[in-house]
Design an enzyme around this catalytic site. Structure first.
Site, mmCIF file in Angstrom:
data_model
loop_
_atom_site.group_PDB
_atom_site.id
_atom_site.type_symbol
_atom_site.label_atom_id
_atom_site.label_comp_id
_atom_site.label_asym_id
_atom_site.label_seq_id
_atom_site.Cartn_x
_atom_site.Cartn_y
_atom_site.Cartn_z
ATOM 1 N N GLN A 1 13.123 1.585 -2.544
ATOM 2 C CA GLN A 1 12.883 1.269 -3.649
ATOM 3 C C GLN A 1 13.739 0.840 -5.011
ATOM 4 O O GLN A 1 13.736 0.170 -5.852
ATOM 5 C CB GLN A 1 11.232 1.771 -4.111
ATOM 6 C CG GLN A 1 10.188 1.469 -3.030
ATOM 7 C CD GLN A 1 8.883 2.086 -3.156
ATOM 8 O OE1 GLN A 1 9.168 3.457 -3.676
ATOM 9 N NE2 GLN A 1 7.828 1.671 -3.443
ATOM 10 N N TYR B 1 5.615 -14.355 0.106
ATOM 11 C CA TYR B 1 5.141 -14.715 1.404
ATOM 12 C C TYR B 1 5.509 -15.810 2.153
ATOM 13 O O TYR B 1 6.308 -16.814 1.299
ATOM 14 C CB TYR B 1 3.569 -14.656 1.374
ATOM 15 C CG TYR B 1 2.887 -13.337 0.795
ATOM 16 C CD1 TYR B 1 2.431 -13.492 -0.496
ATOM 17 C CD2 TYR B 1 2.967 -12.196 1.503
ATOM 18 C CE1 TYR B 1 1.916 -12.189 -1.237
ATOM 19 C CE2 TYR B 1 2.441 -11.068 0.805
ATOM 20 C CZ TYR B 1 2.061 -10.893 -0.411
ATOM 21 O OH TYR B 1 1.666 -9.991 -1.085
ATOM 22 N N ASP C 1 0.631 -1.246 0.292
ATOM 23 C CA ASP C 1 -0.026 0.073 -0.101
ATOM 24 C C ASP C 1 0.906 1.204 0.020
ATOM 25 O O ASP C 1 0.901 2.027 -0.996
ATOM 26 C CB ASP C 1 -0.797 0.074 1.308
ATOM 27 C CG ASP C 1 -1.599 -1.421 1.381
ATOM 28 O OD1 ASP C 1 -1.591 -2.093 2.372
ATOM 29 O OD2 ASP C 1 -2.344 -1.782 0.256
ATOM 30 N N GLY D 1 2.604 -9.760 -4.098
ATOM 31 C CA GLY D 1 1.580 -8.572 -4.023
ATOM 32 C C GLY D 1 1.328 -7.767 -5.358
ATOM 33 O O GLY D 1 0.874 -8.448 -6.088
ATOM 34 N N GLU D 2 1.695 -6.534 -5.342
ATOM 35 C CA GLU D 2 1.361 -5.755 -6.326
ATOM 36 C C GLU D 2 2.519 -4.918 -6.985
ATOM 37 O O GLU D 2 2.894 -5.214 -8.092
ATOM 38 C CB GLU D 2 0.278 -4.679 -6.192
ATOM 39 C CG GLU D 2 -0.104 -3.818 -7.202
ATOM 40 C CD GLU D 2 -1.352 -2.984 -7.016
ATOM 41 O OE1 GLU D 2 -2.299 -3.580 -6.265
ATOM 42 O OE2 GLU D 2 -1.549 -1.837 -7.482
ATOM 43 N N ASP D 3 3.348 -4.167 -6.224
ATOM 44 C CA ASP D 3 4.167 -3.342 -6.490
ATOM 45 C C ASP D 3 5.586 -4.001 -6.953
ATOM 46 O O ASP D 3 5.963 -3.780 -8.160
ATOM 47 C CB ASP D 3 4.591 -2.135 -5.387
ATOM 48 C CG ASP D 3 5.277 -1.136 -6.118
ATOM 49 O OD1 ASP D 3 6.354 -0.872 -5.676
ATOM 50 O OD2 ASP D 3 4.671 -0.460 -7.213
HETATM 51 O O1 TRH Z 1 4.430 -6.178 0.604
HETATM 52 P P1 TRH Z 1 3.441 -6.422 -0.261
HETATM 53 O O2 TRH Z 1 3.123 -7.970 -0.104
HETATM 54 O O3 TRH Z 1 2.086 -5.658 -0.368
HETATM 55 C C1 TRH Z 1 0.756 -6.124 -0.477
HETATM 56 C C2 TRH Z 1 0.146 -5.887 -1.720
HETATM 57 O O4 TRH Z 1 0.459 -4.355 -2.048
HETATM 58 C C3 TRH Z 1 -1.197 -6.300 -2.127
HETATM 59 O O5 TRH Z 1 -1.725 -5.845 -3.231
HETATM 60 C C4 TRH Z 1 -1.770 -5.568 -0.572
HETATM 61 O O6 TRH Z 1 -3.275 -6.077 -0.931
HETATM 62 C C5 TRH Z 1 -1.124 -6.119 0.470
HETATM 63 O O7 TRH Z 1 0.078 -5.718 0.530
HETATM 64 C C6 TRH Z 1 -2.103 -5.264 1.454
HETATM 65 O O8 TRH Z 1 3.952 -6.536 -1.663
HETATM 66 P P2 TRH Z 1 4.211 -5.436 -2.853
HETATM 67 O O9 TRH Z 1 3.010 -4.946 -3.427
HETATM 68 O O10 TRH Z 1 5.398 -6.010 -3.805
HETATM 69 O O11 TRH Z 1 4.941 -4.368 -2.034
HETATM 70 C C7 TRH Z 1 6.404 -4.452 -1.621
HETATM 71 C C8 TRH Z 1 7.059 -3.363 -1.593
HETATM 72 O O12 TRH Z 1 8.248 -3.327 -0.960
HETATM 73 C C9 TRH Z 1 7.226 -2.808 -3.096
HETATM 74 O O13 TRH Z 1 7.126 -1.440 -3.133
HETATM 75 C C10 TRH Z 1 8.866 -3.212 -3.374
HETATM 76 C C11 TRH Z 1 9.209 -2.732 -1.944
HETATM 77 N N1 TRH Z 1 10.451 -3.440 -1.683
HETATM 78 C C12 TRH Z 1 11.671 -2.350 -1.274
HETATM 79 O O14 TRH Z 1 11.359 -1.106 -1.364
HETATM 80 N N2 TRH Z 1 12.944 -2.785 -0.918
HETATM 81 C C13 TRH Z 1 13.066 -4.162 -0.753
HETATM 82 O O15 TRH Z 1 14.230 -4.644 -0.091
HETATM 83 C C14 TRH Z 1 11.899 -5.266 -0.936
HETATM 84 C C15 TRH Z 1 12.115 -6.697 -0.886
HETATM 85 C C16 TRH Z 1 10.812 -4.718 -1.357
#
Ligand code: TRH
Length: 405
Positions: free
Chosen positions: A282, A220, A47, A299-301
């Site tokens: 990021q 996960y 999010d 997830g999404e991003d």
């Molecule tokens: O963390 P997530 O599982 O987030 C999830 C999804 O957004 C899902 O759609 C939502 O419903 C739920 O949360 C509540 O996975 P996601 O979306 O990949 O987000 C992880 C963020 O972390 C992404 O912006 C990448 C970032 N990231 C870093 O910045 N540094 C890192 O070292 C890693 C491993 C990830």
């Protein structure tokens, strides 16, 4: 799900309070000349990951004044290292980050208000929005889905039942009929400037061994992690698995028979070498994806970032009740694998399903490994196709300009 079901009637806050004085009876407000983005942090990092990325693009690439309202600053600070969770208001990389606590106080709404992921805006803020002349452009930024119904719902209005306000649904998506995907204007330039050897040195990794398969593992918890690592350790070539600290680490540690893995730890068993990395910002995470031959994302991003990185990837979709997530998983695979040679498509589908089911992954690894070269060229073509839809921030600015004017 069809659009009709989707265009949900406006959902007032948990305890809708009818304002004592109707907004029309109060003196009109001029909207603040900024964009307000409300980010409810549900769990994990996606999010805030999406909202932080969007807010920075709006500020840096479109020169907009952006207020990013975040309810959980502590979680956000994990993803935004420079954020001080004790500070209720701070400016970071051109974005004003505000702690979203209610009552919000007297805040004049911006000319565009974005509620991310169907956020329920504070009642007082909604009332202030209804007093604004002109009314703010109100956007509900939805979660990404590849399902067919999304295009029919993108941009639809949803009037507030009580106040003279209308919100519009804005859907990220995989085609021009949707809002597209987040992608910074400087992404390609950053990618061109990337040096794998510099990246590996920064994490004390030796130069790439001949024939080494480099994998990033951001996922996960998964009961199949052990059988996957067994397949890697017993495979023909060396696998270097880079694991950012996070939810999968205990499962990795258990397979090695150790506890409490930390960033910097390096373990080997057979042909598998595992290196634990810190959770990085990021842009460094993009570099991790660029340094790998295969990326496990979730997830999404991170799922979107893997598509931009153009290496083969495996998506662990965010699990939802009654397996609603499987519909989303299948919808994406149908689009992503359309036109792909059946032997390649089947290897991907079988592995992705096994990974999301958490079983029979070990037996499917060799079939996926065998098609990685073809999958790499397909993913490069896929990325070009996704870029043709335009980036989400730019599409959003254009949409709001039309609504505002
Ligand atoms: O963390 P997530 O599982 O987030 C999830 C999804 O957004 C899902 O759609 C939502 O419903 C739920 O949360 C509540 O996975 P996601 O979306 O990949 O987000 C992880 C963020 O972390 C992404 O912006 C990448 C970032 N990231 C870093 O910045 N540094 C890192 O070292 C890693 C491993 C990830």
């Amino acid at each position: 799900m069809s659009c009709a079901q989707f265009v949900r009637p406006f959902q007032p806050g948990l305890s809708p309070t009818v304002p004592s004085t109707p907004p029309s009876a109060l003196s009109p407000l001029s909207p603040a000349c900024c964009w307000d983005v409300f980010c409810p942090v549900v769990d994990n990092f996606g999010d805030i990951g999406v909202c932080w990325r969007l807010a920075r693009q709006l500020a840096v690439e479109h020169g907009l004044a952006v207020r990013l309202w975040v309810d959980d600053l502590k979680s956000a600070s994990h993803l935004i290292p420079s954020l001080n969770p004790q500070q209720t208001s701070q400016v970071l990389m051109g974005v004003e980050v505000r702690h979203w606590v209610e009552p919000l106080g007297d805040v004049v709404p911006g000319k565009v208000v974005i509620g991310a992921f169907a956020a329920t805006l504070p009642e007082s803020f909604l009332t202030a929005m209804a007093r604004c002349v002109p009314r703010p452009c109100w956007i509900n930024l939805e979660y990404l889905s590849a399902e067919d119904w999304v295009a029919g719902c993108h941009g639809l209005p949803s009037p507030h039942p009580r106040l003279p306000l209308t919100q519009h649904f804005f859907f990220p998506g995989l085609d021009r009929a949707t809002g597209g995907l987040l992608r910074e204007a400087d992404y390609s330039a950053r990618r061109r400037g990337f040096s794998e050897s510099t990246f590996r040195k920064s994490f004390d990794l030796p130069m790439r061994a001949p024939g080494e398969c480099v994998v990033s593992l951001f996922t996960y918890e998964n009961p199949a992690i052990g059988e996957l690592m067994t397949a890697w350790s017993q495979g023909k070539r060396q696998v270097l698995c880079l694991v950012p600290e996070g939810r999968v680490l205990p499962g990795v540690a258990a397979w090695f028979g150790v506890i409490g893995l930390q960033p910097g730890d390096r373990l080997r068993k057979g042909h598998l070498v595992v290196k634990v990395l810190p959770f990085v910002d990021q842009s460094r995470y993009d570099e991790l994806l660029w340094a790998c031959d295969l990326n496990f994302v979730r997830g999404e991003d991170s799922f979107v970032r893997a598509q931009w990185a153009e290496a083969p990837f495996v998506w662990h979709i965010y699990p939802q009740q009654d397996d609603a997530h499987l519909e989303k998983l299948n919808a994406f695979m149908t689009r992503y694998l359309a036109g792909v040679v059946p032997s390649v498509a089947h290897a991907v589908e079988d592995f992705w399903r096994a990974w999301n089911d958490g079983q029979e992954v070990g037996t499917r690894w060799s079939a996926l490994e065998a098609v990685l070269p073809e999958l790499g060229s397909h993913t490069r073509a896929w990325s070009m196709k996704m870029q043709a839809s335009g980036d989400l921030a730019g599409n959003l600015v254009r949409f709001c300009k039309v609504e505002i004017e």
